[in-house]
Every structure is written in structure tokens, then in C-alpha cells.
Design a protein around this motif. Structure first.
Motif, mmCIF file in Angstrom:
data_model
loop_
_atom_site.group_PDB
_atom_site.id
_atom_site.type_symbol
_atom_site.label_atom_id
_atom_site.label_comp_id
_atom_site.label_asym_id
_atom_site.label_seq_id
_atom_site.Cartn_x
_atom_site.Cartn_y
_atom_site.Cartn_z
ATOM 1 N N GLN A 79 50.681 29.173 39.354
ATOM 2 C CA GLN A 79 49.330 28.629 39.196
ATOM 3 C C GLN A 79 48.509 28.926 40.459
ATOM 4 O O GLN A 79 48.165 28.031 41.230
ATOM 5 C CB GLN A 79 49.402 27.124 38.926
ATOM 6 N N THR A 80 48.204 30.193 40.651
ATOM 7 C CA THR A 80 47.579 30.639 41.896
ATOM 8 C C THR A 80 46.292 29.888 42.201
ATOM 9 O O THR A 80 46.103 29.357 43.304
ATOM 10 C CB THR A 80 47.309 32.158 41.831
ATOM 11 N N SER A 81 45.388 29.818 41.251
ATOM 12 C CA SER A 81 44.085 29.189 41.502
ATOM 13 C C SER A 81 44.216 27.695 41.759
ATOM 14 O O SER A 81 43.613 27.152 42.694
ATOM 15 C CB SER A 81 43.149 29.434 40.314
ATOM 16 N N TRP A 113 45.918 27.049 45.397
ATOM 17 C CA TRP A 113 45.114 27.269 46.593
ATOM 18 C C TRP A 113 43.919 26.321 46.659
ATOM 19 O O TRP A 113 43.495 25.924 47.751
ATOM 20 C CB TRP A 113 44.676 28.729 46.681
ATOM 21 N N LYS A 114 43.399 25.926 45.522
ATOM 22 C CA LYS A 114 42.336 24.899 45.522
ATOM 23 C C LYS A 114 42.891 23.571 46.033
ATOM 24 O O LYS A 114 42.220 22.856 46.811
ATOM 25 C CB LYS A 114 41.780 24.724 44.106
ATOM 26 N N ALA A 157 34.638 30.084 42.152
ATOM 27 C CA ALA A 157 35.903 30.590 41.610
ATOM 28 C C ALA A 157 36.886 30.737 42.762
ATOM 29 O O ALA A 157 36.515 31.221 43.833
ATOM 30 C CB ALA A 157 35.706 31.932 40.910
ATOM 31 N N VAL A 158 38.132 30.319 42.543
ATOM 32 C CA VAL A 158 39.138 30.407 43.597
ATOM 33 C C VAL A 158 39.550 31.854 43.828
ATOM 34 O O VAL A 158 39.675 32.307 44.969
ATOM 35 C CB VAL A 158 40.364 29.537 43.259
ATOM 36 N N VAL A 159 39.783 32.594 42.749
ATOM 37 C CA VAL A 159 40.160 33.995 42.880
ATOM 38 C C VAL A 159 39.500 34.791 41.767
ATOM 39 O O VAL A 159 39.373 34.320 40.629
ATOM 40 C CB VAL A 159 41.697 34.177 42.870
ATOM 41 N N GLU A 160 39.047 35.972 42.108
ATOM 42 C CA GLU A 160 38.280 36.797 41.182
ATOM 43 C C GLU A 160 39.111 37.258 39.993
ATOM 44 O O GLU A 160 38.666 37.225 38.847
ATOM 45 C CB GLU A 160 37.741 38.007 41.958
ATOM 46 N N TYR A 161 40.349 37.675 40.251
ATOM 47 C CA TYR A 161 41.294 38.070 39.203
ATOM 48 C C TYR A 161 42.686 38.076 39.810
ATOM 49 O O TYR A 161 42.856 38.082 41.037
ATOM 50 C CB TYR A 161 40.950 39.444 38.614
ATOM 51 N N LEU A 162 43.719 38.055 38.971
ATOM 52 C CA LEU A 162 45.095 37.995 39.449
ATOM 53 C C LEU A 162 45.772 39.353 39.502
ATOM 54 O O LEU A 162 46.671 39.571 40.314
ATOM 55 C CB LEU A 162 45.914 37.041 38.566
ATOM 56 N N PHE A 221 38.393 35.958 47.143
ATOM 57 C CA PHE A 221 38.867 34.579 47.058
ATOM 58 C C PHE A 221 37.743 33.610 47.400
ATOM 59 O O PHE A 221 36.851 33.924 48.182
ATOM 60 C CB PHE A 221 40.048 34.355 48.007
#
Length: 676
Positions: free
Chosen positions: A56-58, A61-62, A78-83, A92
Motif C-alpha cells: 500500500q505505497t500511497s 507514505w501518507k 496525490a501521494v505518488v503519480e503512478y506505481l 511524489f
């Protein structure tokens, strides 16, 4: 057999050396509860949290951003533009605006402004700087830089030692939106110009002297040589670190002015306000450099937020760092551990900046007297330093209580299993964190954890949010096999370099990390084993230093571990490389040993080395050549230069970069190659 017997045995049957007695008192445990509350999960262990953090990357990091208290003037959309893919690198925390300097000078923990923020130490004494004084010094230098015509995005360089003035210069650079790059003041002028000429700084901060081993070295001749070769410079600021004469005419730039630091800030008025420039998360902050041992160093650009967020995670969550804790990392300003150290301010810690020899002014006692006197809680050092203490059987506990010391971290090279045992036999119940990462990420892949045990010979855990795996040469993930392979990362992370300087099409960036396994897999260049039982990592050395005689792959550190354990009083240092010449059908292992002063290298010792390696490793690990060398080549950051020597003995084409700290010794290896 791919790893030496003790390490293979340790992977099969791990030896627990330590476990924290109060894990539920840690920030990491509190972070687990925070995640559980935010996402209706029920995690109880670090491993459960880790697995979720890389899936759950976003969300992860949030949560780190919120839990550690990153200060920003506007939130991210947005936390990250794309994975995927990992390259090209995604943006980011899109939309967020922040200042690295603000986060370090005014951390969310709100330290008392009269309390100590920095302790700057040399071999001759120390200075304590309060949070109030640090902020005031940064204010003055920031305004002086603005008056000197520095704009957002301009590069400011430091040819400096690890002291409070260097920290102030960096924070002032960040405060006005410029970009910082530093090299240590003991490095030669050629190496410095090789780096700085690529980024064209407009300002250079330089120490007038270097101090090491109770000696003072005049830097101005080297500074003069550097300045003459950097026509981009408009301002040179000389910092007085020793009472030596300063002739500014020697260092005046061709198209600008030279000042002492006092003169540079003299016109700044009391009450003048400097506003922190708010920047995007991925705007440039630091430019650091690859080793440059075989060519011109690559200029690696790190962003405003990536290092900040990652360091806050590593310090607060992984290491349990809190307001007022004293953090001492032995480092120079050329090593990425300097950035790792100073970011401790963002967690409210007091940071110790040490400039000098680790064995001055009190011999082996020097660092530990300092740790005791300053009530250091976290001490970071190199594996080499701990190995030296181990060889000497030195025990600082006989003299110093070091009551506050909770953790020792080790990096720079592989920490041998025997040194793990030495640390616990000597220091008792503390966390020994063998950590791994590097300049490329300005942080860690393998991290410490107060929630997990320490096992002999292992990096404790994979860092939260870092999807670290072991990969075979065929591109298969082999974590659970217990076999050796390449350390890779399979998910994007915010402290990926934002770009390389002078790399418009990204070709250097891509070839550095994504050429080996493709654009979805970061190839870091370390040779490792994952322990299925403990979930820790066993480091075996660099991938480019892997030896492959008769198809058996093993790391040079396996040889070094045997030497450290079996010959501590005979062998001072060693270098193990593979030799493959154009006519060779197979790789030959070559071992060079540097003897302790007064110890003779003879045929009996050579045979003993062969016997120990054969017994502890295998017959295929035994070097074909074992020879005495007068000197081992190192980089300025203290890393062995295996790749260069490998190319020399293999008669391969070679361009030697200026980063080799002692290049003259390479002539001996060339002579050896000619004789063999």
C-alpha cells in the motif's frame, strides 16, 4: 556452496544476540497502532506492518508524513503519480510545498529554543549551539546569500569539514531555494574540480584549514587551485577553522569576490527577516556523487522531500529517535551519512558534528569518552572502525558507563559475524544496527528496528516501504531459498534520485539502476542473502565485486570475514578480487594482504590462510594467488577500491577517477600484474 560456512549455518540456525525488553514503548509500536486505527487493520508485528507498507505505497507514505509531522505550506493532491514503471521516476506528494530547512530548524516536536541543537566537536574542543542560535546563524547567512545574488535553483558548494558552520551553510542554501553540494576539505583539488565543474556552483564555502590527528593543514592552496578552475564562481566564503593566515587574494574568483565568513554576513541587520522558500517535494536539494573510481563521478540529485520523509521514518519510526536524544554519526561531508546525521534535527534530536580522527585526542578512548560526556543515545560508525576495536580487544565499558547509549549503527562495508559478537560481549544490551543503503538513495534499504531481535551477522530488517528482494541472475525472486543474489527493489519510493545532473535524456540514470533487470526493478548493486527464518539480510559485498571461480558466486566479504576472525593480529587489511584475462577460461581469485607493522608475510602464513579458507568456505574459495601488498586503495569515503584493482590485474582497459584517495599505490598492483 554460495556463502561461507558460518553464514550459511547462521541462515539455517540463526543466533539471537539481543531483543529489546520494552517494544511497546517505541514509536514503531505506536505507528503500528496509528496504522491500525487509520485503516482498520490489526497488525501486531513489524513484519505485518512491513508487508502492508510495500503493498500500500500511497497509504503508507501518507501515514509516515502525518505521523512524523512533516511541515508544509500546502498539502499534496496525490501521494505518488503512478506505481509502475519505476523508471521514468514518478512524482511524489504532487502539489505539496515545503522547506527542508524549515523542517530541520522548527521541527514539529517544538524544542525549547534555549536547548542544545548542535554540538560541534574537534580534536581540540567543542561548541554547543542552541536552537535559537542556530536559527540566527542561518538567518544571517541566508540573507547574505540573497544579497550576493543567489537565486532559487543556483548551486552552492562546500569544501568543508563536519562542523556547525557547514550545517548553517546548507540550511541557508535550502532556506532560499538553492541547491547544496559538499566535498570534504581533506580531498584533493583534482577530485573536487572533477565534481563541482559539472554542476557549476555560484558560491563556494571553504574551510581555511583541515584538522586531523592533532595536525592543522592549510587548505588555501587547494582552495586557490579549485577556484581558478571554476569560472562559474561569483562568491567565495572562507570559514576560519584554524588560526592560520587567510590571504583572500589567493582565492578570489575570476568573476567575483572573496570574503571571510564574518565579512560576508557583516551587513546583515538585526531584525531582517528571511522567508523560507516553499518548493515542490521533488525540487532539487542535494547533489551527491557516485564513487568515480573508474571515471568521472555521476552527479546524483536528491529532492526536498524524499530525503526528509525517508530520514524522519528511519530516525523516528525505525530508530525510536525523540526530542532531545543525542545523535552522533562519525562521518565526513562527502559521505551520505552526513545528510542522514543532520536530518536528525527534524526529529528534535541534538546532533553531534565531529571533525577529526576517531582516535584523537585520547587514543582508542576518544569516541567513547565523547559518548559518555555528551550522553549520546545513538552512535553511528563504520564496520572498519568496529573491526579495528575488535582486533585490539578494546573494551570501553571498563572506563566509561555510557548510560544513555541505546544503539550503535554500522555501515560503509560488511560487518562480520565475529564483530557482532565483539559488540555484544563488550557493550552489552544495546541495539547493534548493521544498516545498508547508500548515496544513490541517501538513506537505507536495510534498517534497524527495536521491535525485532538482532541476529548474528544480519541486517535486522528491510526498511518500511522499501520493497527489497534478492534476485537471481535470471531475474527470479529467491528470497525464501536462502541463496545469494542481487539486492533489488520492486516498488517506487520517495527518496529515489529525482534525476542526474547533465543527464537530459535520463540515459545515465536508467543505466545506473534499471539496465540489469528492466524498468520495473531497481538494481542496487549489493550481493546479499535473505534469511527466511529471521527476515533479515546477510550482506556479502558489492555485486561488481562478486567472484565467480568455476561458476561459484561469492562475495569478497566472505574472505575478509575469515581473515578478520582467524588472523586479527597478523593481517591489518586485505583486498580480494577476481582476475580474468582475455586468454583465461575461468576466473582466478587473487588475495592481497597488508600486514600489521612488524609482522612478516611468509609461506607458513600463506598456507595457513589457504587452509582456513578451505575449511571455513570451500576449496573453490581458496585464492590461486596470495601476496603481500604495501597499501590497499580506498576512496575518500573509506571504501575499498576492488573494481579498479580487478581491472588492473585482468589487463582490462581502465580510466582511474580522482576519487581514489591513494592512487599512487595502484602502481604496485600494475607492477604485480606485469609480473604475473
Amino acid at each position: 556452496m554460495s556463502i561461507y560456512d558460518e553464514e550459511e549455518s547462521l541462515v539455517r540456525n540463526p543466533v539471537k544476540l539481543w531483543e529489546y525488553s520494552h517494544p511497546k514503548d517505541t514509536k514503531c509500536w505506536k505507528f503500528i497502532q496509528y496504522v491500525n486505527q487509520q485503516h482498520s487493520t490489526a497488525f501486531q508485528t513489524y513484519d505485518e506492518l512491513y508487508n502492508w507498507s510495500v503493498e500500500q505505497t500511497s497509504l503508507f507514505w501518507k501515514d509516515v508524513w502525518d505521523f512524523t509531522g512533516v511541515i508544509s505550506s500546502s498539502p499534496a493532491t496525490a501521494v505518488v503519480e503512478y506505481l509502475k514503471p519505476m523508471y521514468p521516476r514518478p512524482r511524489f506528494f504532487v502539489g505539496a510545498k515545503l522547506s527542508y530547512a524549515q523542517n530541520l530548524l522548527y521541527p514539529i516536536s517544538s524544542p525549547d529554543e534555549a536547548s542544545t541543537a548542535v554540538i560541534s566537536v574537534t580534536e581540540f574542543g567543542l561548541t554547543k549551539v542552541s536552537w535559537k542560535d542556530l536559527r540566527e546563524q542561518v538567518r544571517k547567512v541566508s540573507l547574505a546569500l540573497i544579497r550576493a545574488g543567489v537565486h532559487r535553483g543556483d548551486r552552492i558548494a562546500g569544501y568543508v569539514s563536519n562542523n556547525v558552520t557547514t550545517l548553517v551553510a546548507l540550511l541557508a542554501t535550502s532556506a532560499i531555494g538553492a541547491v547544496w553540494s559538499s566535498t570534504s576539505s581533506e580531498i584533493g583539488a583534482v577530485s573536487v574540480v572533477e565534481r563541482l565543474s559539472q554542476i557549476e556552483p555560484v558560491v563556494l564555502f571553504a574551510d581555511n584549514a583541515s584538522i586531523y590527528n592533532q595536525k592543522k593543514f592549510d587548505n588555501l592552496p587547494k582552495v586557490s587551485e579549485i577556484v581558478q578552475q571554476l569560472p562559474c564562481l561569483r562568491t567565495v566564503v572562507i570559514v576560519e577553522t584554524a588560526n592560520l593566515q587567510i590571504d583572500l587574494s589567493l582565492v578570489k574568483p575570476k568573476n567575483g569576490l572573496a570574503f571571510t565568513l564574518d565579512a560576508f554576513i557583516a551587513d546583515v541587520e538585526d531584525g531582517e527577516i528571511v522567508e523560507f522558500v516553499m518548493l515542490d517535494f521533488d525540487d532539487p536539494l542535494f547533489i551527491v556523487y557516485s564513487s568515480g573510481t573508474t571515471g568521472k563521478p555521476k552527479c546524483i540529485v536528491h529532492g526536498q522531500g524524499g530525503s526528509l520523509l525517508q530520514h524522519k521514518k528511519e530516525h523516528a519510526i525505525q530508530m525510536d529517535m525523540s526530542l532531545g536524544d543525542v545523535f552522533f554519526q562519525y562521518t565526513t561531508c562527502s559521505w551520505m551519512m552526513w545528510q542522514w546525521l543532520i536530518s536528525g534535527l527534524a526529529s528534535g534530536a541534538t546532533v553531534v558534528l565531529y571533525d577529526g580522527s576517531p582516535f584523537q585526542p585520547h587514543g582508542d578512548d576518544s569516541m567513547f569518552k565523547l559518548i559518555d560526556d555528551l550522553e549520546v543515545k545513538y552512535f553511528g560508525t563504520s564496520a572498519k572502525y568496529l573491526s579495528i576495536l575488535e582486533q585490539k580487544k578494546y573494551n570501553p565499558r571498563l572506563k566509561f558507563a555510557m548510560k544513555k547509549l541505546a544503539a550503535i549503527t554500522s555501515t560503509g562495508s560488511v560487518l562480520s559475524p565475529s564483530t557482532f559478537s565483539y559488540v555484544y560481549d563488550t557493550f552489552g544490551s544495546i541495539l547493534l544496527g548493521s544498516i545498508t543503503g547508500g548515496t544513490d538513495i541517501l538513506s537505507l534499504f536495510g534498517a534497524p528496528s527495536f521491535l525485532n531481535p538482532v541476529y548474528k551477522g544480519e541486517v535486522q530488517v528491510r526498511g518500511l516501504g522499501m520493497a527489497v528482494h534478492v534476485m537471481s541472475p535470471n531475474g527470479d525472486i529467491i528470497d525464501e531459498s536462502g541463496k545469494s543474489g542481487d539486492l533489488v527493489c520492486t516498488r517506487v519510493f520517495p527518496c529515489m534520485p529525482v534525476r542526474f545532473w547533465n543527464d537530459a535524456d535520463g540515459a545515465k540514470y536508467e543505466s545506473s539502476y534499471f539496465e540489469r533487470f528492466g524498468r520495473n526493478i531497481w538494481h542496487h548493486g549489493d550481493f546479499v542473502v535473505f534469511s527466511p527464518k529471521t527476515r533479515g539480510l546477510v550482506m556479502l559485498g558489492r555485486s561488481d565485486g562478486v567472484l565467480k571461480p568455476s561458476g561459484v558466486r561469492f562475495g569478497s566479504s566472505e574472505i575478509y570475514n575469515v581473515l578478520n576472525q582467524e588472523f586479527p593480529t597478523e593481517i591489518d587489511d586485505a583486498l580480494c578480487v577476481g582476475m580474468t584475462r582475455p586468454s583465461d577460461l575461468d576466473e582466478t581469485v587473487v588475495l592481497f594482504v597488508k600486514m600489521h607493522h612488524g609482522v612478516e608475510f611468509n609461506s607458513d602464513l600463506e598456507q595457513s590462510i589457504r587452509s582456513k579458507i578451505r575449511i571455513q568456505l570451500s576449496a573453490r574459495h581458496v585464492p590461486k594467488f596470495i601476496d603481500q601488498t604495501p597499501e590497499i586503495p580506498y576512496t575518500a569515503n573509506g571504501k575499498k577500491v576492488e573494481t579498479v584493482v580487478k581491472k588492473i590485474v585482468s589487463n582490462s582497459p581502465l580510466s582511474i577517477g580522482a576519487s581514489v584517495a591513494n592512487p599512487d599505490c595502484l602502481l604496485w598492483y600494475k607492477s604485480w600484474a606485469d609480473r604475473h
